[in-house]
Design an enzyme around this catalytic site. Structure first.
Site, PDB file in Angstrom:
ATOM      1  N   LYS A  12       9.412  38.745  20.979  1.00  8.24           N
ATOM      2  CA  LYS A  12      10.492  38.429  20.020  1.00  8.24           C
ATOM      3  C   LYS A  12      10.034  38.779  18.598  1.00  8.24           C
ATOM      4  CE  LYS A  12      12.337  35.190  23.321  1.00  8.24           C
ATOM      5  NZ  LYS A  12      13.084  33.967  23.615  1.00  8.24           N
ATOM      6  N   GLU A 174      18.003  35.056  32.816  1.00  7.79           N
ATOM      7  CA  GLU A 174      17.484  34.082  31.865  1.00  7.79           C
ATOM      8  C   GLU A 174      18.581  33.097  31.472  1.00  7.79           C
ATOM      9  OE1 GLU A 174      13.871  35.843  29.602  1.00  7.79           O
ATOM     10  OE2 GLU A 174      15.671  36.429  28.525  1.00  7.79           O
ATOM     11  N   SER A 220      11.298  29.581  29.680  1.00  6.63           N
ATOM     12  CA  SER A 220      10.223  28.587  29.708  1.00  6.63           C
ATOM     13  C   SER A 220       9.254  28.770  30.883  1.00  6.63           C
ATOM     14  CB  SER A 220      10.794  27.166  29.693  1.00  6.63           C
ATOM     15  OG  SER A 220      11.531  26.948  28.503  1.00  6.63           O
TER      16      SER A 220
HETATM   17  P1  13P Z   1      10.659  31.454  26.600  1.00  2.00           P
HETATM   18  O1  13P Z   1       9.670  31.842  27.659  1.00  2.00           O
HETATM   19  O2  13P Z   1      10.021  31.168  25.274  1.00  2.00           O
HETATM   20  O3  13P Z   1      11.578  30.362  27.077  1.00  2.00           O
HETATM   21  O4  13P Z   1      11.596  32.742  26.332  1.00  2.00           O
HETATM   22  C1  13P Z   1      12.197  33.376  27.415  1.00  2.00           C
HETATM   23  C2  13P Z   1      12.819  34.629  26.944  1.00  2.00           C
HETATM   24  O5  13P Z   1      13.814  34.633  26.242  1.00  2.00           O
HETATM   25  C3  13P Z   1      12.172  35.900  27.301  1.00  2.00           C
HETATM   26  O6  13P Z   1      12.972  36.981  27.025  1.00  2.00           O
END
Ligand code: 13P
Length: 258
Positions: A12, A174, A220
């Site tokens: 991200k 997701e 997560s």
């Molecule tokens: P997290 O693992 O921080 O929940 O994020 C998941 C995600 O959006 C991966 O693209």
């Protein structure tokens, strides 16, 4: 057919170039003793500005255990599109995969199913692999429309793709309520939705294509959750956010998928 697992880290909007180099080198050190053939496909997705640094760290290492992805692309090849990057540019920067349709891009940047579809086509036309994200909000889940919504996102993302292209592609399920919340979706439920996605692909294409496409779970994912997730019939790996920002936790997730 045995599907090769994929563990992808979505960084991200984190990491300056020096952080990207440190994290990439740290990950490679963690995976150093592992036999490459036994590893899942390991992918990291830095921001655009850190792609060069991460790619250089990967190339300098030369072990070939970790591949590069971008977090977004534009579907046009070139032109007056201020602020965008084409697939060819990302390929030139070392990317072999591109994440598209992430819920954060859909929510904050107006990415639509139609754009996801155009991006998927551009990525495959350049020989790269799209990681196509889908997922329902808490409101959709509570309203009982999860399967309808996900099947619709996937059907629209795949419009006009050949069976061969779809077989090469990766989907990431997701659930939005599980992203960054620490609330992992129950593995049985995640597997149920992923099997539903596979069945949707089977309906649109055929059994071989459905059998070949890798479908990941994201939301997560942690070192403590990966083994149970990987033990499910249809979960082929993970798209990891927060836990991919530390070399040791991401490496533990990678090893949990072996
Ligand atoms: P997290 O693992 O921080 O929940 O994020 C998941 C995600 O959006 C991966 O693209």
């Amino acid at each position: 057919m045995a599907r090769r697992p994929v563990i992808a880290g979505n960084w991200k909007m984190h990491n300056l170039q020096a952080d990207a180099i440190a994290l990439t080198n740290g990950l490679m050190a963690e995976l150093k003793a592992e036999d490459k053939a036994a590893l899942p496909e390991v992918v990291i997705a830095p921001t655009f500005t850190a792609l060069y640094a991460a790619n250089k760290a990967l190339t300098d290492c030369g072990c070939g255990k970790v591949k590069l992805a971008a977090q977004n692309c534009y579907f046009e090849t070139k032109g007056a599109f201020t602020g965008e990057c084409s697939v060819e540019m990302l390929k030139d920067a070392g990317c072999e995969y591109i994440i598209i349709g992430h819920s954060e891009r859909r929510e904050y940047f107006g990415e639509t199913d139609e754009m996801v579809n155009k991006k998927a086509k551009a990525i495959l036309a350049n020989g790269l692999i799209p990681i196509i994200c889908c997922g329902e909000s808490l409101e959709q889940r509570e309203a009982g429309v999860t399967d309808y919504h996900i099947a619709s996102q996937i059907t629209k993302a795949l419009i006009g793709l050949t069976a061969e292209e779809v077989a090469k592609s990766i989907i990431a399920y997701e659930p939005i309520w599980a992203i960054g919340t620490g609330k992992t979706c129950d593995s049985i439920e995640a597997n149920r939705v992923i099997a539903m996605i596979r069945n949707t692909v089977k309906g649109l294409y055929d059994a071989n294509t459905a059998d070949a496409i890798r479908i990941l779970y994201g939301g997560s994912v942690k070192p403590e959750t990966i083994k149970e997730q990987m033990a499910q019939s249809d979960i082929d790996g993970a798209l990891v956010g927060g836990a991919s920002l530390k070399a040791d936790s991401f490496a533990q997730i990678v090893k949990g998928a072996m």
